[in-house]
Design a protein around this motif. Structure first.
Motif, short mmCIF file in Angstrom:
data_model
loop_
_atom_site.label_atom_id
_atom_site.label_comp_id
_atom_site.label_asym_id
_atom_site.label_seq_id
_atom_site.Cartn_x
_atom_site.Cartn_y
_atom_site.Cartn_z
N HIS A 84 0.83 -1.21 0.00
CA HIS A 84 0.00 0.00 0.00
C HIS A 84 0.87 1.26 0.00
CE1 HIS A 84 -2.87 3.06 1.17
NE2 HIS A 84 -2.17 3.27 2.27
N GLU A 85 1.83 1.32 0.91
CA GLU A 85 2.67 2.51 1.02
C GLU A 85 3.53 2.73 -0.21
OE1 GLU A 85 4.72 1.98 4.76
OE2 GLU A 85 3.09 2.95 5.88
N SER A 86 3.77 1.69 -0.97
CA SER A 86 4.56 1.80 -2.20
C SER A 86 3.69 1.93 -3.45
CB SER A 86 5.49 0.60 -2.33
OG SER A 86 6.39 0.60 -1.25
N ASP A 87 2.39 2.04 -3.23
CA ASP A 87 1.42 2.26 -4.32
C ASP A 87 1.44 1.15 -5.37
OD1 ASP A 87 -0.68 3.75 -5.37
OD2 ASP A 87 0.65 4.86 -6.71
N VAL A 88 1.53 -0.10 -4.93
CA VAL A 88 1.50 -1.22 -5.87
C VAL A 88 0.44 -2.27 -5.50
CG1 VAL A 88 3.84 -0.99 -6.80
CG2 VAL A 88 3.48 -2.29 -4.69
N MET A 89 -0.56 -1.86 -4.74
CA MET A 89 -1.64 -2.79 -4.39
C MET A 89 -2.36 -3.29 -5.64
SD MET A 89 -2.01 -3.27 -1.01
CE MET A 89 -3.67 -3.33 -0.38
N MET A 110 -8.59 -11.40 4.61
CA MET A 110 -8.31 -10.12 3.96
C MET A 110 -9.18 -9.01 4.56
SD MET A 110 -5.99 -10.45 1.49
CE MET A 110 -6.33 -9.02 0.50
N ARG A 111 -10.47 -9.28 4.69
CA ARG A 111 -11.39 -8.26 5.17
C ARG A 111 -11.18 -7.92 6.64
NH1 ARG A 111 -16.58 -10.29 1.66
NH2 ARG A 111 -16.03 -9.09 -0.21
N ASN A 112 -10.54 -8.81 7.38
CA ASN A 112 -10.30 -8.58 8.80
C ASN A 112 -8.85 -8.25 9.12
OD1 ASN A 112 -12.96 -9.01 9.95
ND2 ASN A 112 -12.72 -11.11 9.17
N VAL A 113 -8.05 -7.97 8.12
CA VAL A 113 -6.62 -7.73 8.34
C VAL A 113 -6.38 -6.54 9.27
CG1 VAL A 113 -6.26 -6.28 6.29
CG2 VAL A 113 -4.35 -7.61 7.24
N ASN A 114 -7.23 -5.54 9.22
CA ASN A 114 -7.03 -4.36 10.06
C ASN A 114 -7.36 -4.59 11.53
OD1 ASN A 114 -6.02 -2.34 8.22
ND2 ASN A 114 -8.03 -2.45 7.24
N SER A 115 -8.01 -5.70 11.84
CA SER A 115 -8.35 -5.97 13.24
C SER A 115 -7.10 -6.14 14.10
CB SER A 115 -9.25 -7.20 13.36
OG SER A 115 -8.56 -8.37 12.97
N ILE A 116 -6.00 -6.51 13.49
CA ILE A 116 -4.76 -6.72 14.22
C ILE A 116 -4.20 -5.41 14.78
CG2 ILE A 116 -3.09 -6.57 12.32
CD1 ILE A 116 -1.96 -9.26 13.62
N ILE A 125 -5.13 -0.44 6.46
CA ILE A 125 -5.08 -0.66 5.02
C ILE A 125 -6.47 -0.30 4.49
CG2 ILE A 125 -4.79 -2.39 3.21
CD1 ILE A 125 -3.03 -3.84 5.51
N PRO A 126 -6.56 0.58 3.51
CA PRO A 126 -7.88 1.01 3.02
C PRO A 126 -8.75 -0.15 2.57
CG PRO A 126 -6.15 2.42 2.14
CD PRO A 126 -5.46 1.26 2.82
N ASP A 127 -9.99 -0.15 3.04
CA ASP A 127 -10.94 -1.21 2.68
C ASP A 127 -11.12 -1.33 1.18
OD1 ASP A 127 -11.37 -1.84 5.36
OD2 ASP A 127 -13.13 -0.54 5.53
N GLU A 128 -11.12 -0.20 0.48
CA GLU A 128 -11.33 -0.26 -0.98
C GLU A 128 -10.17 -0.95 -1.68
OE1 GLU A 128 -9.75 3.88 0.02
OE2 GLU A 128 -11.33 2.62 0.80
N GLU A 129 -8.98 -0.87 -1.12
CA GLU A 129 -7.84 -1.58 -1.73
C GLU A 129 -7.94 -3.08 -1.46
OE1 GLU A 129 -4.06 0.19 -0.89
OE2 GLU A 129 -4.59 2.05 -1.91
N ILE A 130 -8.40 -3.44 -0.27
CA ILE A 130 -8.60 -4.86 0.04
C ILE A 130 -9.67 -5.43 -0.88
CG2 ILE A 130 -9.45 -6.46 1.80
CD1 ILE A 130 -8.10 -4.52 3.87
N ASN A 135 -11.85 -8.52 -5.61
CA ASN A 135 -12.80 -8.47 -6.72
C ASN A 135 -12.21 -8.23 -8.10
OD1 ASN A 135 -15.31 -8.80 -5.21
ND2 ASN A 135 -14.69 -6.92 -4.22
N ARG A 136 -10.93 -7.93 -8.21
CA ARG A 136 -10.39 -7.62 -9.54
C ARG A 136 -10.30 -8.85 -10.42
NH1 ARG A 136 -5.40 -6.34 -6.92
NH2 ARG A 136 -6.09 -4.21 -7.19
#
Length: 145
Positions: A84-89, A110-116, A125-130, A135-136
């Motif tokens: 994410h920080e390197s803009d390659v998600m 993936m959807r719960n990664v931020n719970s940590i 980590i932005p939800d839209e990137e996850i 979905n891509r």
């Protein structure tokens, strides 16, 4: 043939399995010499996720996948944050590593990664990137019809 290849560029826990090519940086020369080859680094290179991110960022033809990373939530968070920080998600592919990981478990992880990092000052980590990873159309990203 225009087909991508996926390589196990990550930790290998089986004692007798060689780790000669486990570090994602091992593929730098391959990516330079075969610029038309789409190369996918499995498991975001964990625990060498920084090296995987560098490879994905450096080479237009190198990608990574998120398969089985949900089994190590802290490592997955760190890896996703590095990407994410390197803009390659946008170069991360969804994968489950079935039968070791399932579709549902991978999506939940993936959807719960931020719970940590819940309740800390750590960035999310932005939800839209996850959701973008989940979905891509990975085949389209790799140029496969």
């Amino acid at each position: 043939m225009g087909l991508p290849i996926i390589v196990h560029a990550a930790f290998q826990g089986m004692r007798k399995a060689p780790m000669d090519w486990a570090n994602p940086l091992s593929y730098d020369r391959v990516a330079r010499d075969f610029r038309d080859l789409k190369l996918v680094l499995a498991h975001m290179g964990i625990p060498w996720h920084d090296e995987a991110m560098v490879m994905v960022r450096k080479h237009p033809n190198v990608y990574a996948d998120v398969s089985i990373c949900h089994l190590r939530p802290w490592w997955m968070y760190q890896a996703l944050m590095a990407f994410h920080e390197s803009d390659v998600m946008h170069k991360l592919l969804f994968g489950s590593d079935f039968p070791f990981g399932t579709l549902d478990a991978t999506i939940d992880g993936m959807r719960n990664v931020n719970s940590i990092v819940e309740g800390t000052g750590m960035p999310r980590i932005p939800d839209e990137e996850i959701e973008g990873i989940i979905n891509r159309d990975s085949l389209a990203l790799l140029g496969i019809d």
